[in-house]
Design a protein around this motif. Structure first.
Motif, PDB file in Angstrom:
ATOM      1  N   ALA A 124      38.652  38.759  32.474  1.00  0.00           N
ATOM      2  CA  ALA A 124      37.298  38.933  33.395  1.00  0.00           C
ATOM      3  C   ALA A 124      37.184  40.496  33.724  1.00  0.00           C
ATOM      4  N   LEU A 125      36.367  41.378  33.572  1.00  0.00           N
ATOM      5  CA  LEU A 125      36.299  42.823  33.698  1.00  0.00           C
ATOM      6  C   LEU A 125      35.902  42.899  35.206  1.00  0.00           C
ATOM      7  N   GLY A 126      36.124  42.262  36.083  1.00  0.00           N
ATOM      8  CA  GLY A 126      35.733  42.320  37.718  1.00  0.00           C
ATOM      9  C   GLY A 126      36.821  41.425  38.530  1.00  0.00           C
ATOM     10  N   ALA A 127      36.645  41.477  39.752  1.00  0.00           N
ATOM     11  CA  ALA A 127      37.505  40.757  40.753  1.00  0.00           C
ATOM     12  C   ALA A 127      37.153  39.513  40.804  1.00  0.00           C
ATOM     13  N   GLY A 128      35.700  39.180  40.926  1.00  0.00           N
ATOM     14  CA  GLY A 128      35.248  38.122  41.205  1.00  0.00           C
ATOM     15  C   GLY A 128      34.838  37.197  40.117  1.00  0.00           C
ATOM     16  N   VAL A 129      35.221  35.790  39.933  1.00  0.00           N
ATOM     17  CA  VAL A 129      34.896  35.111  38.639  1.00  0.00           C
ATOM     18  C   VAL A 129      34.035  33.887  38.809  1.00  0.00           C
ATOM     19  N   ASP A 130      33.311  34.143  40.013  1.00  0.00           N
ATOM     20  CA  ASP A 130      32.329  32.917  40.230  1.00  0.00           C
ATOM     21  C   ASP A 130      31.160  32.893  39.081  1.00  0.00           C
ATOM     22  N   GLU A 164      41.965  52.334  35.475  1.00  0.00           N
ATOM     23  CA  GLU A 164      42.900  51.809  36.028  1.00  0.00           C
ATOM     24  C   GLU A 164      42.716  50.037  35.521  1.00  0.00           C
ATOM     25  N   ALA A 165      41.563  49.795  35.162  1.00  0.00           N
ATOM     26  CA  ALA A 165      41.470  48.416  34.764  1.00  0.00           C
ATOM     27  C   ALA A 165      42.098  48.088  33.171  1.00  0.00           C
ATOM     28  N   ARG A 222      41.755  37.930  36.031  1.00  0.00           N
ATOM     29  CA  ARG A 222      40.858  38.829  36.779  1.00  0.00           C
ATOM     30  C   ARG A 222      41.342  40.143  37.096  1.00  0.00           C
ATOM     31  N   LEU A 223      40.736  40.803  37.545  1.00  0.00           N
ATOM     32  CA  LEU A 223      41.183  42.347  37.886  1.00  0.00           C
ATOM     33  C   LEU A 223      41.607  42.221  39.355  1.00  0.00           C
ATOM     34  N   GLU A 224      42.853  42.558  39.417  1.00  0.00           N
ATOM     35  CA  GLU A 224      43.696  42.526  40.853  1.00  0.00           C
ATOM     36  C   GLU A 224      43.590  44.031  41.083  1.00  0.00           C
ATOM     37  N   ASP A 225      42.552  44.450  42.213  1.00  0.00           N
ATOM     38  CA  ASP A 225      42.613  45.734  42.880  1.00  0.00           C
ATOM     39  C   ASP A 225      42.080  46.667  41.726  1.00  0.00           C
ATOM     40  N   THR A 226      42.907  47.272  40.884  1.00  0.00           N
ATOM     41  CA  THR A 226      42.486  48.131  39.911  1.00  0.00           C
ATOM     42  C   THR A 226      41.667  49.356  40.375  1.00  0.00           C
ATOM     43  N   GLY A 227      41.848  49.852  41.503  1.00  0.00           N
ATOM     44  CA  GLY A 227      40.891  50.803  42.279  1.00  0.00           C
ATOM     45  C   GLY A 227      39.953  50.398  43.118  1.00  0.00           C
ATOM     46  N   MET A 228      39.677  49.084  43.060  1.00  0.00           N
ATOM     47  CA  MET A 228      38.717  48.412  44.062  1.00  0.00           C
ATOM     48  C   MET A 228      38.965  48.403  45.445  1.00  0.00           C
ATOM     49  N   ALA A 271      46.385  46.268  29.746  1.00  0.00           N
ATOM     50  CA  ALA A 271      47.271  46.502  28.746  1.00  0.00           C
ATOM     51  C   ALA A 271      48.680  46.116  29.102  1.00  0.00           C
ATOM     52  N   ARG A 272      48.887  46.285  30.543  1.00  0.00           N
ATOM     53  CA  ARG A 272      50.196  46.036  30.882  1.00  0.00           C
ATOM     54  C   ARG A 272      50.483  44.443  30.941  1.00  0.00           C
ATOM     55  N   THR A 273      49.374  43.756  31.058  1.00  0.00           N
ATOM     56  CA  THR A 273      49.330  42.492  31.465  1.00  0.00           C
ATOM     57  C   THR A 273      49.768  41.775  29.816  1.00  0.00           C
TER      58      THR A 273
END
Ligand SMILES: NC(=O)C1=CN([C@@H]2O[C@H](COP(=O)(O)OP(=O)(O)OC[C@H]3O[C@@H](n4cnc5c(N)ncnc54)[C@H](O)[C@@H]3O)[C@@H](O)[C@H]2O)C=CC1
Ligand SMILES: O=C(O)C(=O)CO
Length: 312
Positions: free
Chosen positions: A62-68, A284-285, A89-95, A290-292
């Motif tokens: 998911a291209l955000g932190a919230g997956v609701d 950052e995302a 989901r994105l963890e932090d990545t600048g947020m 890519a790392r994951t």
């Protein structure tokens, strides 16, 4: 490796290029209706059901932190993504940094009584007010995950008493941790500034209601950075009317865009932003994704996987 990408508003060309550069050898393409070709990974935001359904994917990001939103779609259409396909989901990545800026600036705004002085300014009224004291300005963060803990970290050097509330106990330097529903009343009792960074789940929707707000000290403040459905908006307006709340800073709303007829627009003690508290930072995302993917391919442990049962 084949990667498909879908986002309704992002600059797709940027993402395709950046992902290709970060994952040499991967074939990255924009998903378009009718594309049923093979894919190993999917990167999505508000994906159409047909994009994911029936695919033998290794993972979805998911291209955000919230997956609701994706989880609520999955509830109605479980066939879209079988349980065995992991969702990340994105963890932090600048947020985290953006949430820190938002929370610190708003807390200091209220602490230095700029809201009162702005109201005086509109009346051409000159009156120095008594300073607020740090010890009367306890900050309570609902949700002490990736973003809540970053916000606590940024507030700590300012010397306000800090507390957080989460499902399980946390060890954050300088922060008193409260855990579980049974400790929520103690958490609220002295919280002067309530900052919401909970995920939207069946357990947390509507949590900021009249019963919760009544437990705060009089003349408290609310910053909602998470999801609009956490706040019962009529109860928020009632709390502002009664003096329980002195002010609210809202980034998210039960309905977005906020309809023109909402009484929140005109309320003098409600400040608002249009769901921009923390946006996805592409570089950052891409780096995180890519790392994951690289670690998944190597069979190494990764973080950021969503627990679909828990809902976040
Ligand atoms: N306004 C905006 O621009 C943005 C809003 N968000 C919102 O922020 C939320 C939080 O993001 P992260 O910190 O990355 O999430 P996270 O999953 O890392 O942290 C969630 C925290 O909430 C706690 N929690 C969850 N359910 C709970 C319950 N029933 N009772 C007590 N505590 C509970 C967890 O223990 C954890 O501490 C996202 O889900 C999203 O909705 C995220 C990014 C941008
Ligand atoms: O990443 C999220 O969950 C957001 O709300 C982005 O705005």
């Amino acid at each position: 490796m084949d990667i498909i990408f879908y986002h309704p508003t992002f600059d797709t060309a940027y993402w395709l290029n950046a992902l290709s550069a970060a994952l040499p050898g991967a074939r990255v393409r924009e998903w378009k209706r009718g594309d049923k070709d093979h894919a190993d990974y999917a990167l999505v935001w508000h994906p159409p059901i047909e994009m994911l359904q029936g695919r033998d994917l290794k993972a979805v990001f998911a291209l955000g932190a919230g997956v609701d939103s994706i989880l609520s779609k999955l509830k109605a259409h479980p066939e879209m993504l079988p349980e065995h396909i992991p969702l990340f989901r994105l963890e932090d990545t600048g947020m985290g940094e953006q949430m820190q800026e938002y929370a610190v600036s708003q807390v200091l705004h209220w602490f230095r009584r700029f809201d009162d002085y702005q109201a005086f300014k509109l009346q051409a009224h000159w009156e120095p007010l008594a300073d607020y004291q740090r010890e009367d300005f306890t900050i309570g963060i609902l949700g002490a995950g990736v973003l809540g803990s970053k916000v606590a970290e940024a507030l700590a050097p300012w010397g306000f008493p800090l507390r957080c509330w989460s499902r399980s106990r946390k060890e954050l330097p300088g922060v008193t941790s409260y855990a579980g529903v049974e400790e929520l009343p103690d958490f609220l009792k002295e919280t002067r500034v309530l900052i919401n960074l909970l995920p939207n789940t069946a357990e947390t929707a509507g949590i900021i209601n009249g019963a919760l707000l009544r437990q705060l000290p009089d003349q408290s403040y609310l910053i909602n950075l998470a999801r609009g459905v956490h706040v019962v908006e009529p109860d928020l307006l009632a709390a502002l009317g009664s003096g329980k709340l002195k002010g609210a800073m809202l980034d998210v709303y039960s309905k977005e865009p906020l309809p023109p007829e909402s009484p929140l627009w005109a309320h003098p003690r409600v400040a608002m932003t249009p769901h921009i508290a923390a946006v996805t930072r592409p570089a950052e995302a891409v780096d995180y994704i890519a790392r994951t993917i690289t670690q998944l391919e190597a069979g190494k442990p990764v973080s950021g996987q969503v627990d679909r049962q828990r809902g976040y």
